[in-house]
Design a protein around this motif. Structure first.
Motif, PDB file in Angstrom:
ATOM      1  N   PHE A 129       0.850  -1.186   0.000  1.00 56.43           N
ATOM      2  CA  PHE A 129       0.000   0.000   0.000  1.00 56.43           C
ATOM      3  C   PHE A 129       0.883   1.232   0.000  1.00 56.43           C
ATOM      4  N   CYS A 130       0.589   2.168  -0.890  1.00 57.63           N
ATOM      5  CA  CYS A 130       1.391   3.379  -1.034  1.00 57.63           C
ATOM      6  C   CYS A 130       0.563   4.597  -0.662  1.00 57.63           C
ATOM      7  N   GLY A 131       1.243   5.640  -0.257  1.00 55.97           N
ATOM      8  CA  GLY A 131       0.581   6.906   0.033  1.00 55.97           C
ATOM      9  C   GLY A 131       0.694   7.842  -1.153  1.00 55.97           C
ATOM     10  N   ASP A 132       0.483   9.108  -0.892  1.00 59.38           N
ATOM     11  CA  ASP A 132       0.710  10.107  -1.928  1.00 59.38           C
ATOM     12  C   ASP A 132       1.995  10.853  -1.595  1.00 59.38           C
ATOM     13  N   ALA A 133       2.445  11.696  -2.520  1.00 55.78           N
ATOM     14  CA  ALA A 133       3.740  12.365  -2.371  1.00 55.78           C
ATOM     15  C   ALA A 133       3.816  13.228  -1.110  1.00 55.78           C
ATOM     16  N   GLU A 134       2.693  13.758  -0.642  1.00 61.02           N
ATOM     17  CA  GLU A 134       2.711  14.626   0.534  1.00 61.02           C
ATOM     18  C   GLU A 134       2.759  13.851   1.845  1.00 61.02           C
ATOM     19  N   THR A 135       2.232  12.645   1.867  1.00 58.61           N
ATOM     20  CA  THR A 135       2.098  11.937   3.136  1.00 58.61           C
ATOM     21  C   THR A 135       2.968  10.706   3.282  1.00 58.61           C
ATOM     22  N   SER A 136       3.647  10.291   2.203  1.00 55.73           N
ATOM     23  CA  SER A 136       4.366   9.022   2.281  1.00 55.73           C
ATOM     24  C   SER A 136       5.672   9.069   1.513  1.00 55.73           C
ATOM     25  N   PRO A 137       6.729   8.457   2.063  1.00 53.94           N
ATOM     26  CA  PRO A 137       7.973   8.362   1.297  1.00 53.94           C
ATOM     27  C   PRO A 137       7.851   7.381   0.136  1.00 53.94           C
ATOM     28  N   VAL A 138       6.835   6.538   0.151  1.00 58.14           N
ATOM     29  CA  VAL A 138       6.586   5.600  -0.937  1.00 58.14           C
ATOM     30  C   VAL A 138       5.316   6.067  -1.654  1.00 58.14           C
ATOM     31  N   SER A 139       5.491   6.910  -2.666  1.00 55.76           N
ATOM     32  CA  SER A 139       4.370   7.490  -3.411  1.00 55.76           C
ATOM     33  C   SER A 139       3.931   6.543  -4.519  1.00 55.76           C
ATOM     34  N   PHE A 140       2.648   6.230  -4.561  1.00 48.58           N
ATOM     35  CA  PHE A 140       2.105   5.339  -5.591  1.00 48.58           C
ATOM     36  C   PHE A 140       2.342   5.922  -6.975  1.00 48.58           C
ATOM     37  N   ASP A 141       2.087   7.225  -7.140  1.00 46.50           N
ATOM     38  CA  ASP A 141       2.235   7.847  -8.460  1.00 46.50           C
ATOM     39  C   ASP A 141       3.684   7.771  -8.944  1.00 46.50           C
ATOM     40  N   GLU A 142       4.642   8.057  -8.061  1.00 52.02           N
ATOM     41  CA  GLU A 142       6.056   7.983  -8.427  1.00 52.02           C
ATOM     42  C   GLU A 142       6.437   6.551  -8.784  1.00 52.02           C
ATOM     43  N   LEU A 143       5.968   5.612  -7.979  1.00 49.16           N
ATOM     44  CA  LEU A 143       6.262   4.202  -8.221  1.00 49.16           C
ATOM     45  C   LEU A 143       5.664   3.743  -9.549  1.00 49.16           C
ATOM     46  N   ALA A 144       4.414   4.121  -9.819  1.00 54.62           N
ATOM     47  CA  ALA A 144       3.742   3.725 -11.065  1.00 54.62           C
ATOM     48  C   ALA A 144       4.493   4.269 -12.284  1.00 54.62           C
ATOM     49  N   ARG A 145       4.959   5.527 -12.220  1.00 53.77           N
ATOM     50  CA  ARG A 145       5.736   6.104 -13.330  1.00 53.77           C
ATOM     51  C   ARG A 145       7.044   5.337 -13.539  1.00 53.77           C
ATOM     52  N   GLU A 146       7.731   5.060 -12.459  1.00 49.37           N
ATOM     53  CA  GLU A 146       9.009   4.351 -12.549  1.00 49.37           C
ATOM     54  C   GLU A 146       8.812   2.938 -13.093  1.00 49.37           C
ATOM     55  N   ILE A 147       7.771   2.262 -12.647  1.00 42.08           N
ATOM     56  CA  ILE A 147       7.473   0.904 -13.130  1.00 42.08           C
ATOM     57  C   ILE A 147       7.196   0.932 -14.627  1.00 42.08           C
ATOM     58  N   ALA A 148       6.376   1.882 -15.068  1.00 46.86           N
ATOM     59  CA  ALA A 148       6.036   1.992 -16.489  1.00 46.86           C
ATOM     60  C   ALA A 148       7.294   2.232 -17.330  1.00 46.86           C
ATOM     61  N   GLN A 149       8.188   3.094 -16.869  1.00 44.07           N
ATOM     62  CA  GLN A 149       9.432   3.367 -17.598  1.00 44.07           C
ATOM     63  C   GLN A 149      10.305   2.120 -17.670  1.00 44.07           C
ATOM     64  N   ARG A 150      10.402   1.400 -16.585  1.00 46.67           N
ATOM     65  CA  ARG A 150      11.242   0.198 -16.574  1.00 46.67           C
ATOM     66  C   ARG A 150      10.654  -0.906 -17.441  1.00 46.67           C
ATOM     67  N   ARG A 151       9.342  -1.069 -17.400  1.00 42.44           N
ATOM     68  CA  ARG A 151       8.712  -2.087 -18.249  1.00 42.44           C
ATOM     69  C   ARG A 151       8.897  -1.743 -19.720  1.00 42.44           C
ATOM     70  N   ALA A 152       8.779  -0.457 -20.080  1.00 49.46           N
ATOM     71  CA  ALA A 152       8.970  -0.032 -21.469  1.00 49.46           C
ATOM     72  C   ALA A 152      10.409  -0.279 -21.905  1.00 49.46           C
ATOM     73  N   ALA A 153      11.370   0.052 -21.043  1.00 50.73           N
ATOM     74  CA  ALA A 153      12.775  -0.167 -21.378  1.00 50.73           C
ATOM     75  C   ALA A 153      13.072  -1.651 -21.540  1.00 50.73           C
TER      76      ALA A 153
END
Length: 167
Positions: A129-153
């Motif tokens: 479970f992830c939080g958002d950028a303001e409340t959590s060091p593990v942001s779902f949005d940041e993680l989702a972007r990074e995952i998408a970039q890595r899968r594309a690469a």
């Protein structure tokens, strides 16, 4: 024999400071081959242990250690570890709950020290479970972007050549 499992998340190179508190299952009395009839759920808060970037770029993992006790000691029968980067990259993203799910997988146990005959598997399902950028060091949005970039690469590069492919 009263076998039980201990579960925690950690960044091995930062252990023990980089680890969640260990949690344990109820013991299965009289056996070294435990079978729990109901699921065991553990909440392992990662804030302060691992950042979103470390989830993908380090050996951060969830560890399950199968243990037993005797009248005089506690010892490890075997251990399985799931790298959180693998969870993040292969799990299913669930934007509505801001989570990533890795459905149940059977993992082999590595033998514990001085346990030459120990063997077995552990079935593990993980939800991150992830939080958002303001409340959590593990942001779902940041993680989702990074995952998408890595899968594309990875899709562009093709499958990686591993040492097991060379055998």
């Amino acid at each position: 024999a009263d076998a039980f499992a201990v579960v925690w998340a950690c960044v091995p190179e930062a252990f023990p400071a980089g680890a969640t508190a260990a949690q344990r299952t109820p013991p299965c009395a009289g056996t070294c081959n435990p079978r729990w009839e109901k699921g065991n759920e553990f909440c392992l808060p990662l804030a302060g242990v691992v950042s979103a970037r470390q989830l993908l770029d380090t050996e951060a993992c969830v560890v399950v250690s199968l243990r037993d006790t005797s009248e005089t000691a506690e010892f490890e029968l075997g251990r399985a570890a799931v790298p959180l980067g693998t969870l993040v990259e292969t799990g299913s993203e669930m934007p509505k709950t801001r989570s990533i799910h890795l459905t149940a997988h059977w993992l082999p146990l590595e033998r514990g020290e001085n346990m030459p005959k120990a063997s077995g598997r552990v079935k593990l399902s993980i939800v991150l479970f992830c939080g958002d950028a303001e409340t959590s060091p593990v942001s779902f949005d940041e993680l989702a972007r990074e995952i998408a970039q890595r899968r594309a690469a990875r899709a562009i590069a093709g499958p990686a050549l591993t040492s097991s492919a060379l055998r």
